[in-house]
Scaffold this motif. Structure first.
Motif, PDB file in Angstrom:
ATOM      1  N   SER A 164       0.816  -1.219   0.000  1.00 21.69           N
ATOM      2  CA  SER A 164       0.000   0.000   0.000  1.00 21.69           C
ATOM      3  C   SER A 164       0.850   1.270   0.000  1.00 21.69           C
ATOM      4  O   SER A 164       0.366   2.334  -0.378  1.00 21.69           O
ATOM      5  CB  SER A 164      -0.932   0.004   1.214  1.00 21.69           C
ATOM      6  N   SER A 165       2.117   1.165   0.413  1.00 23.04           N
ATOM      7  CA  SER A 165       3.004   2.337   0.485  1.00 23.04           C
ATOM      8  C   SER A 165       3.858   2.520  -0.770  1.00 23.04           C
ATOM      9  O   SER A 165       4.291   3.636  -1.073  1.00 23.04           O
ATOM     10  CB  SER A 165       3.937   2.220   1.697  1.00 23.04           C
ATOM     11  N   LEU A 166       4.117   1.446  -1.484  1.00 18.47           N
ATOM     12  CA  LEU A 166       5.031   1.505  -2.635  1.00 18.47           C
ATOM     13  C   LEU A 166       4.633   2.544  -3.684  1.00 18.47           C
ATOM     14  O   LEU A 166       5.506   3.271  -4.183  1.00 18.47           O
ATOM     15  CB  LEU A 166       5.162   0.122  -3.277  1.00 18.47           C
ATOM     16  N   PRO A 167       3.350   2.664  -4.056  1.00 19.10           N
ATOM     17  CA  PRO A 167       3.009   3.683  -5.068  1.00 19.10           C
ATOM     18  C   PRO A 167       3.384   5.098  -4.638  1.00 19.10           C
ATOM     19  O   PRO A 167       3.839   5.890  -5.460  1.00 19.10           O
ATOM     20  CB  PRO A 167       1.483   3.527  -5.218  1.00 19.10           C
ATOM     21  N   GLY A 168       3.221   5.411  -3.346  1.00 18.31           N
ATOM     22  CA  GLY A 168       3.571   6.743  -2.851  1.00 18.31           C
ATOM     23  C   GLY A 168       5.066   6.957  -2.743  1.00 18.31           C
ATOM     24  O   GLY A 168       5.553   8.083  -2.853  1.00 18.31           O
ATOM     25  N   GLN A 169       5.824   5.885  -2.532  1.00 22.17           N
ATOM     26  CA  GLN A 169       7.279   5.991  -2.412  1.00 22.17           C
ATOM     27  C   GLN A 169       7.952   6.084  -3.771  1.00 22.17           C
ATOM     28  O   GLN A 169       9.020   6.687  -3.899  1.00 22.17           O
ATOM     29  CB  GLN A 169       7.811   4.779  -1.637  1.00 22.17           C
ATOM     30  N   GLY A 170       7.342   5.481  -4.769  1.00 25.62           N
ATOM     31  CA  GLY A 170       7.912   5.522  -6.111  1.00 25.62           C
ATOM     32  C   GLY A 170       9.279   4.865  -6.170  1.00 25.62           C
ATOM     33  O   GLY A 170       9.610   3.980  -5.358  1.00 25.62           O
ATOM     34  N   ASP A 171      10.100   5.313  -7.099  1.00 27.97           N
ATOM     35  CA  ASP A 171      11.409   4.692  -7.304  1.00 27.97           C
ATOM     36  C   ASP A 171      12.367   4.907  -6.132  1.00 27.97           C
ATOM     37  O   ASP A 171      13.419   4.261  -6.072  1.00 27.97           O
ATOM     38  CB  ASP A 171      12.046   5.233  -8.587  1.00 27.97           C
ATOM     39  N   SER A 172      12.004   5.781  -5.196  1.00 31.09           N
ATOM     40  CA  SER A 172      12.838   5.962  -4.004  1.00 31.09           C
ATOM     41  C   SER A 172      12.943   4.675  -3.202  1.00 31.09           C
ATOM     42  O   SER A 172      13.892   4.491  -2.429  1.00 31.09           O
ATOM     43  CB  SER A 172      12.260   7.066  -3.106  1.00 31.09           C
ATOM     44  N   ALA A 173      11.977   3.776  -3.377  1.00 29.15           N
ATOM     45  CA  ALA A 173      11.972   2.519  -2.614  1.00 29.15           C
ATOM     46  C   ALA A 173      12.809   1.425  -3.256  1.00 29.15           C
ATOM     47  O   ALA A 173      13.075   0.396  -2.616  1.00 29.15           O
ATOM     48  CB  ALA A 173      10.538   2.024  -2.454  1.00 29.15           C
ATOM     49  N   LEU A 174      13.238   1.616  -4.504  1.00 29.22           N
ATOM     50  CA  LEU A 174      13.985   0.575  -5.206  1.00 29.22           C
ATOM     51  C   LEU A 174      15.224   0.142  -4.426  1.00 29.22           C
ATOM     52  O   LEU A 174      15.991   0.974  -3.944  1.00 29.22           O
ATOM     53  CB  LEU A 174      14.393   1.060  -6.592  1.00 29.22           C
ATOM     54  N   GLY A 175      15.385  -1.182  -4.304  1.00 26.14           N
ATOM     55  CA  GLY A 175      16.575  -1.726  -3.657  1.00 26.14           C
ATOM     56  C   GLY A 175      16.450  -1.945  -2.164  1.00 26.14           C
ATOM     57  O   GLY A 175      17.324  -2.573  -1.558  1.00 26.14           O
ATOM     58  N   ILE A 176      15.388  -1.434  -1.532  1.00 27.29           N
ATOM     59  CA  ILE A 176      15.222  -1.647  -0.093  1.00 27.29           C
ATOM     60  C   ILE A 176      14.980  -3.132   0.173  1.00 27.29           C
ATOM     61  O   ILE A 176      14.163  -3.776  -0.483  1.00 27.29           O
ATOM     62  CB  ILE A 176      14.052  -0.813   0.468  1.00 27.29           C
ATOM     63  N   ILE A 177      15.698  -3.669   1.145  1.00 24.16           N
ATOM     64  CA  ILE A 177      15.559  -5.075   1.522  1.00 24.16           C
ATOM     65  C   ILE A 177      14.824  -5.136   2.859  1.00 24.16           C
ATOM     66  O   ILE A 177      15.191  -4.429   3.806  1.00 24.16           O
ATOM     67  CB  ILE A 177      16.932  -5.762   1.621  1.00 24.16           C
ATOM     68  N   SER A 178      13.799  -5.966   2.924  1.00 23.24           N
ATOM     69  CA  SER A 178      12.959  -6.011   4.115  1.00 23.24           C
ATOM     70  C   SER A 178      12.622  -7.449   4.480  1.00 23.24           C
ATOM     71  O   SER A 178      12.866  -8.383   3.714  1.00 23.24           O
ATOM     72  CB  SER A 178      11.663  -5.228   3.877  1.00 23.24           C
ATOM     73  N   ALA A 179      12.024  -7.611   5.653  1.00 21.38           N
ATOM     74  CA  ALA A 179      11.574  -8.927   6.116  1.00 21.38           C
ATOM     75  C   ALA A 179      10.124  -8.827   6.563  1.00 21.38           C
ATOM     76  O   ALA A 179       9.730  -7.876   7.232  1.00 21.38           O
ATOM     77  CB  ALA A 179      12.440  -9.408   7.276  1.00 21.38           C
ATOM     78  N   LEU A 180       9.353  -9.828   6.192  1.00 23.97           N
ATOM     79  CA  LEU A 180       7.940  -9.873   6.578  1.00 23.97           C
ATOM     80  C   LEU A 180       7.444 -11.307   6.384  1.00 23.97           C
ATOM     81  O   LEU A 180       8.100 -12.126   5.732  1.00 23.97           O
ATOM     82  CB  LEU A 180       7.111  -8.901   5.726  1.00 23.97           C
ATOM     83  N   HIS A 181       6.267 -11.591   6.913  1.00 25.73           N
ATOM     84  CA  HIS A 181       5.676 -12.928   6.760  1.00 25.73           C
ATOM     85  C   HIS A 181       4.869 -13.044   5.475  1.00 25.73           C
ATOM     86  O   HIS A 181       4.311 -14.112   5.205  1.00 25.73           O
ATOM     87  CB  HIS A 181       4.780 -13.247   7.959  1.00 25.73           C
ATOM     88  N   TYR A 182       4.809 -11.960   4.685  1.00 26.04           N
ATOM     89  CA  TYR A 182       4.002 -11.998   3.461  1.00 26.04           C
ATOM     90  C   TYR A 182       4.595 -11.095   2.395  1.00 26.04           C
ATOM     91  O   TYR A 182       5.222 -10.080   2.685  1.00 26.04           O
ATOM     92  CB  TYR A 182       2.557 -11.563   3.744  1.00 26.04           C
ATOM     93  N   SER A 183       4.367 -11.474   1.144  1.00 22.47           N
ATOM     94  CA  SER A 183       4.602 -10.625  -0.014  1.00 22.47           C
ATOM     95  C   SER A 183       3.570 -10.990  -1.066  1.00 22.47           C
ATOM     96  O   SER A 183       3.313 -12.181  -1.304  1.00 22.47           O
ATOM     97  CB  SER A 183       6.012 -10.824  -0.591  1.00 22.47           C
ATOM     98  N   ALA A 184       2.996  -9.987  -1.684  1.00 23.56           N
ATOM     99  CA  ALA A 184       2.022 -10.251  -2.751  1.00 23.56           C
ATOM    100  C   ALA A 184       2.690 -10.910  -3.952  1.00 23.56           C
ATOM    101  O   ALA A 184       2.004 -11.439  -4.833  1.00 23.56           O
ATOM    102  CB  ALA A 184       1.346  -8.955  -3.170  1.00 23.56           C
ATOM    103  N   ALA A 185       4.038 -10.898  -3.989  1.00 19.44           N
ATOM    104  CA  ALA A 185       4.773 -11.485  -5.108  1.00 19.44           C
ATOM    105  C   ALA A 185       5.095 -12.959  -4.904  1.00 19.44           C
ATOM    106  O   ALA A 185       5.720 -13.580  -5.773  1.00 19.44           O
ATOM    107  CB  ALA A 185       6.069 -10.704  -5.336  1.00 19.44           C
TER     108      ALA A 185
END
Length: 406
Positions: A273-294
């Motif tokens: 839900s946040s990625l569209p607002g962050q745009g390309d500024s988010a590229l390359g960020i590595i994260s951890a979570l229990h879910y990904s839509a991908a």
């Protein structure tokens, strides 16, 4: 004459006894089950859903609701042969308001099960009332660790996470596989931010890493400039920010030229839900979570397709948590044939439920009743013009690190 009258009276008495034994007279029910149990089995099973529908976390409440309703649609709003009824209340992200709403759900609506709750403050506010009323409570989001530690109860289950649960193995991954040795930690100064930061730091230090700086901006900060200006040179920066704060932070991190230091985060930072607002500024960020839509498992592919078809946009972690909450409820009810009259059997059915969810294998820790899940390490990439959290590694069977079984 007297003898004949006596015979007639005895015959009538015998007939009355016979009719009562066969259940065909005097209004006696022919079904051997108690009347109240038969009535309950005919009534719908009522599920209370308590989430925010107003305020800054409205989107989280809506996403959880969408996930719950999508799964109930898929099972035809039935479980164990009984109809299901969802009764929704606005928590307003307020503890006292939520306690009043919970009382109404229990005392007026007579709900059989409660789910939802985004805020840990709300979860704590209703905890004693829920337990005191022996109401099964399936937490869809609130991550306060003590809810499944010191304040655990046989009536409390959690399908989301305990704060620090996926941050703990993530820190080990950063140290062991990415050879990160020195980090700066940033998180908002409130319970969830501090607990998530602590889980990460405990693990990173155990592995041999060094936390050279901790920075805790006030929750809701709009200008992170003064805090970003303090960041020391390090191998990496680990952060936790969510919702609107995550968009502001990611964009300002780039504006201050800090992309020279790799940014790692709890998965909330780059929620779908946040990625569209962050745009390309988010590229390359590595994260951890229990879910990904991908995620590419069949359960998630079906979930994403059905969710997108119904609502017009893709799911995020909150939608998946709502969907899984509904799965737990339905599968437990199926296991007991929809009979909610035996609370012990209902609780046992919930505690032992296991299935393949969109996130992957799902089960509860049998001691704490907190969820055990696979931790997914994700990297923000652009695929077919869309920003996604590509899964680059999954760490199986992650429980709350407090149990010593990360």
């Amino acid at each position: 004459m007297h003898k004949k009258s006596l015979i007639i009276q005895m015959g009538i008495l015998f007939l009355i006894i016979l009719l009562s034994l066969t259940g065909t007279g005097c209004g006696t029910q022919s079904n051997n089950a108690p009347a109240d149990k038969r009535q309950a089995s005919a009534d719908p099973i009522k599920i209370g859903l308590l989430v925010p529908y107003t305020g800054v976390f409205t989107s989280n409440g809506v996403d959880i609701t969408r996930g719950v309703e999508l799964y109930l649609d898929e099972v035809g709003w039935k479980a164990g042969g009984r109809d299901l009824k969802l009764i929704k209340e606005d928590s307003e992200m307020n503890g006292q308001v939520s306690l009043q709403k919970t009382r109404r759900l229990v005392e007026s609506e007579k709900v059989d099960i409660l789910t939802g709750v985004v805020s840990s403050t709300v979860a704590y506010a209703i905890r004693d009332y829920v337990v005191g009323n022996e109401l099964p409570f399936i937490i869809s989001n609130a991550g306060a660790r003590n809810l499944t530690r010191g304040d655990a109860s046989k009536y409390i289950f959690r399908v989301s996470f305990a704060n620090g649960q996926y941050e703990y193995p993530f820190a080990k991954y950063m140290f062991n596989e990415l050879k990160i040795r020195k980090v700066v930690v940033m998180a908002p100064d409130y319970a969830a931010g501090l607990e998530k930061a602590e889980g990460f730091m405990i693990s990173f230090k155990e592995a041999g890493g060094e936390v050279i700086q901790e920075i805790y901006p006030k929750l809701g900060t709009t200008d992170y400039g003064p805090y970003l200006a303090q960041v020391k040179d390090a191998d990496a920066v680990f952060v936790h920010f969510s919702a609107a704060d995550s968009i502001k932070f990611v964009k300002q991190y780039e504006e201050y030229g800090l992309q020279r230091i790799q940014l790692f985060s709890a998965g909330d930072l780059v929620d779908e839900s946040s990625l569209p607002g962050q745009g390309d500024s988010a590229l390359g960020i590595i994260s951890a979570l229990h879910y990904s839509a991908a995620l590419t498992n069949s359960e998630n592919q079906n979930f994403v397709e059905n969710y997108t078809s119904k609502y017009g946009d893709g799911p995020n972690m909150f939608a998946e948590q709502g969907y899984v909450s509904a799965q737990v409820i339905v599968k437990a009810l199926e296991a007991i044939g929809g009979d909610t009259s035996d609370k012990a059997k209902l609780l046992e059915a919930i505690r032992t439920v296991q299935f393949d969810a969109p996130r992957g294998p799902f089960k509860f820790d049998q001691k704490t009743q907190n969820v055990i899940f696979d931790t997914h390490i994700r990297k923000v990439e652009k695929v077919n013009g869309k920003l996604v959290n590509t899964v680059i590694k999954s760490i199986p069977d992650t429980s709350d690190y407090w149990q010593g079984n990360p």
